[in-house]
Design a protein around this motif. Structure first.
Motif, short mmCIF file in Angstrom:
data_model
loop_
_atom_site.label_atom_id
_atom_site.label_comp_id
_atom_site.label_asym_id
_atom_site.label_seq_id
_atom_site.Cartn_x
_atom_site.Cartn_y
_atom_site.Cartn_z
N PRO A 184 0.83 -1.21 0.00
CA PRO A 184 0.00 0.00 0.00
C PRO A 184 0.86 1.27 0.00
CG PRO A 184 -0.71 -1.54 1.71
CD PRO A 184 0.59 -2.05 1.20
N TYR A 185 0.21 2.36 -0.35
CA TYR A 185 0.86 3.68 -0.36
C TYR A 185 0.31 4.51 0.79
CZ TYR A 185 2.52 2.45 -5.01
OH TYR A 185 3.14 1.82 -6.06
N ARG A 186 1.15 5.40 1.30
CA ARG A 186 0.77 6.28 2.40
C ARG A 186 1.54 7.59 2.26
NH1 ARG A 186 4.07 2.28 4.07
NH2 ARG A 186 6.11 2.92 4.90
N LEU A 187 1.08 8.62 2.96
CA LEU A 187 1.79 9.88 2.95
C LEU A 187 3.10 9.76 3.72
CD1 LEU A 187 -0.94 12.61 3.64
CD2 LEU A 187 0.10 11.98 1.45
N SER A 188 4.14 10.41 3.22
CA SER A 188 5.37 10.55 3.98
C SER A 188 5.19 11.67 4.99
CB SER A 188 6.52 10.88 3.04
OG SER A 188 6.31 12.17 2.47
N ALA A 189 6.21 11.89 5.81
CA ALA A 189 6.15 13.02 6.74
C ALA A 189 6.03 14.34 5.98
CB ALA A 189 7.40 13.03 7.63
N ALA A 190 6.71 14.43 4.83
CA ALA A 190 6.63 15.66 4.03
C ALA A 190 5.23 15.84 3.45
CB ALA A 190 7.66 15.62 2.90
N GLY A 191 4.63 14.75 2.96
CA GLY A 191 3.28 14.84 2.43
C GLY A 191 2.27 15.22 3.49
N ASP A 192 2.41 14.62 4.66
CA ASP A 192 1.49 14.93 5.75
C ASP A 192 1.69 16.37 6.23
OD1 ASP A 192 -0.55 13.74 7.60
OD2 ASP A 192 0.90 14.41 9.09
N GLY A 193 2.93 16.85 6.13
CA GLY A 193 3.23 18.21 6.56
C GLY A 193 2.62 19.29 5.68
N LEU A 194 2.08 18.89 4.53
CA LEU A 194 1.44 19.86 3.64
C LEU A 194 0.07 20.30 4.13
CD1 LEU A 194 2.33 18.32 0.16
CD2 LEU A 194 2.93 20.62 0.94
N GLY A 195 -0.40 19.73 5.24
CA GLY A 195 -1.74 20.04 5.74
C GLY A 195 -2.05 21.52 5.82
N PRO A 196 -1.22 22.34 6.48
CA PRO A 196 -1.54 23.77 6.58
C PRO A 196 -1.60 24.46 5.22
CG PRO A 196 0.10 23.15 8.22
CD PRO A 196 -0.07 21.97 7.32
N VAL A 197 -0.72 24.07 4.30
CA VAL A 197 -0.69 24.70 2.98
C VAL A 197 -1.95 24.35 2.19
CG1 VAL A 197 0.51 24.80 0.76
CG2 VAL A 197 1.83 24.74 2.89
N LEU A 198 -2.27 23.07 2.11
CA LEU A 198 -3.44 22.64 1.32
C LEU A 198 -4.74 23.06 1.99
CD1 LEU A 198 -2.24 19.11 0.16
CD2 LEU A 198 -2.29 21.24 -1.15
N GLY A 199 -4.78 23.03 3.32
CA GLY A 199 -5.98 23.50 4.01
C GLY A 199 -6.23 24.98 3.77
N THR A 200 -5.15 25.77 3.77
CA THR A 200 -5.29 27.21 3.54
C THR A 200 -5.68 27.49 2.10
OG1 THR A 200 -3.66 27.66 5.26
CG2 THR A 200 -4.13 29.43 3.73
N ALA A 271 16.34 19.05 8.21
CA ALA A 271 15.14 18.54 7.55
C ALA A 271 14.65 17.28 8.23
CB ALA A 271 15.43 18.26 6.08
N ALA A 272 13.34 17.18 8.40
CA ALA A 272 12.77 16.00 9.06
C ALA A 272 12.80 14.80 8.15
CB ALA A 272 11.34 16.29 9.50
N ILE A 273 12.83 15.02 6.85
CA ILE A 273 12.86 13.93 5.88
C ILE A 273 13.59 14.43 4.67
CG2 ILE A 273 10.58 14.59 4.98
CD1 ILE A 273 10.18 11.71 4.17
N GLN A 274 14.40 13.62 4.11
CA GLN A 274 15.12 14.01 2.89
C GLN A 274 14.25 13.66 1.71
OE1 GLN A 274 18.02 15.65 2.76
NE2 GLN A 274 17.87 15.78 4.96
N ALA A 275 13.52 14.63 1.24
CA ALA A 275 12.60 14.41 0.13
C ALA A 275 13.24 14.87 -1.16
CB ALA A 275 11.29 15.16 0.36
N GLY A 276 12.79 14.29 -2.25
CA GLY A 276 13.34 14.67 -3.55
C GLY A 276 12.63 15.87 -4.10
N GLY A 277 12.83 16.15 -5.37
CA GLY A 277 12.16 17.28 -5.98
C GLY A 277 13.13 18.09 -6.81
#
Length: 280
Positions: A184-200, A271-277
Motif C-alpha cells: 500500500p501507499y501512504r503519505l510521507s512526513a513531508a506529504g502529511d506536513g502539507l496540511g496547513p498549505v493545502l488546508g489554507t 530537515a525532518a525527511i530528505q525528500a526529492g524534488g
C-alpha cells in the motif's frame, strides 16, 4: 463535472485547489504577484521590478493574472494605467510564507541555501503534478491505500495502471511512501506536513477566511478532547501555584518581499525527511 469517485463536496474541493495552484505555479507568476505588493504600479514601474523578464513577456503574464482575478488593471486615462492586486489576489499572499516554512523543513537541503522565492517555486512544481492533489487527499483521509484502490478513486474512468506514473513521481518527490511493489501507499512526513498549505489553499479557493484551514475536514487539525477525569466528592485541594502565562496564539510570520529574493542568514532547521524534488 466529477474528476474523482470521491463525494461531490470533496471532489469540488480538490478541483478548486488544483485550479488555485494552476493560477500561481506558471513561471514568474509568484514573482510578479510579490512585485505588486504595495501601491498599484505603472507598467514601466513593474517592468523595472521584474527586469529579468525579456521584452514582451510581462504583458501576457499580467493578462493571465488579470483573467484569473488576482491582478486588476486600472485605466485612469489613456496614458495612465496601473496594475495592483485584487482583494482575492492580496488574500492569497499569506499562503506563500507557509510554503516556505514547509519547504525549509521537508525539501532536501541544497549545497547553498536557496532564496525563499525558489523554495516556493520548487514546492509549487511538486504540488501541480498531474493527479497529485487528489492522490494526497485520498492518502490523507484513508491512511494506506493500494495502487488499484487508489486508481478507482482518483481516476475512475481510466485504466487502473495509469495511477502508477504519478504515484512513482510522488514517491520520488518524497511526498508518498511505500514498502515496495504491491504494498500500500501512504503519505510521507513531508506529504502529511502539507496540511496547513493545502488546508489554507482550500479555504482561499472557497472564498473563506484563511483561518478556516484549521477546520478543514481532511487537512485540518482539530483540537484533541481532554480525557475525562474521575469525579471525586471530597477531593483535597492543593495550594495554588503560579502558572506560566498561557500562549494566546502564534504570531503571524513577519517577512518582507525582499526576503523572498535573498538567501537566508540564519541556520535552517535540520530537515525532518530528505525528500526529492526539482532543485536549481
Amino acid at each position: 463535472m466529477a474528476i474523482t469517485a470521491l463525494p461531490p463536496d470533496t471532489d469540488a474541493d480538490i478541483a478548486r485547489v488544483t485550479e488555485a495552484l494552476a493560477m500561481i505555479t506558471p513561471r514568474w507568476n509568484v514573482r510578479i504577484m510579490l512585485a505588486l505588493s504595495g501601491p498599484p504600479l505603472r507598467y514601466s514601474e513593474l517592468a523595472a521590478k521584474v527586469s529579468w523578464l525579456q521584452s514582451g513577456q510581462l504583458h501576457p503574464k499580467l493578462k493571465t493574472l488579470c483573467d484569473a482575478g488576482l491582478v486588476e488593471r486600472a485605466e485612469h486615462s489613456s496614458r495612465h494605467v496601473t496594475y495592483g492586486h485584487t482583494e482575492r489576489g492580496a488574500a492569497l499572499l499569506p499562503v506563500l510564507p507557509m510554503i516556505v516554512t514547509w519547504a525549509e523543513e521537508h525539501l532536501e537541503t541544497a549545497d547553498h541555501p536557496l532564496p525563499a522565492i525558489e523554495q516556493i517555486e520548487d514546492s509549487l512544481t511538486l504540488l501541480t503534478r498531474r493527479h497529485a492533489a487528489a492522490i494526497l487527499w485520498v492518502l490523507k483521509s484513508r491512511q494506506e491505500v493500494s495502487g488499484r484502490a487508489l486508481a478507482r478513486i482518483v481516476m475512475p474512468k481510466s485504466d487502473w495502471t495509469n495511477v502508477y506514473p504519478p504515484l512513482r513521481q510522488l514517491v520520488a518527490d518524497g511526498l508518498v511512501d511505500t514498502d515496495g511493489i504491491g504494498r500500500p501507499y501512504r503519505l510521507s512526513a513531508a506529504g502529511d506536513g502539507l496540511g496547513p498549505v493545502l488546508g489554507t489553499l482550500s479555504a482561499w479557493s472557497a472564498g473563506q477566511p484563511l483561518n478556516q484551514a484549521a477546520h478543514h475536514p481532511v487537512w485540518g487539525q482539530p483540537q484533541a478532547k481532554p480525557a475525562p477525569r474521575p469525579w471525586v466528592s471530597s477531593q483535597s485541594r492543593p495550594a495554588p501555584a503560579a502558572l506560566p502565562q498561557g500562549r494566546t496564539g502564534e504570531a503571524t510570520p513577519t517577512w518582507h518581499n525582499r526576503d523572498l529574493f535573498s538567501h537566508a542568514t540564519t541556520v535552517r532547521p535540520t530537515a525532518a525527511i530528505q525528500a526529492g524534488g526539482p532543485r536549481r
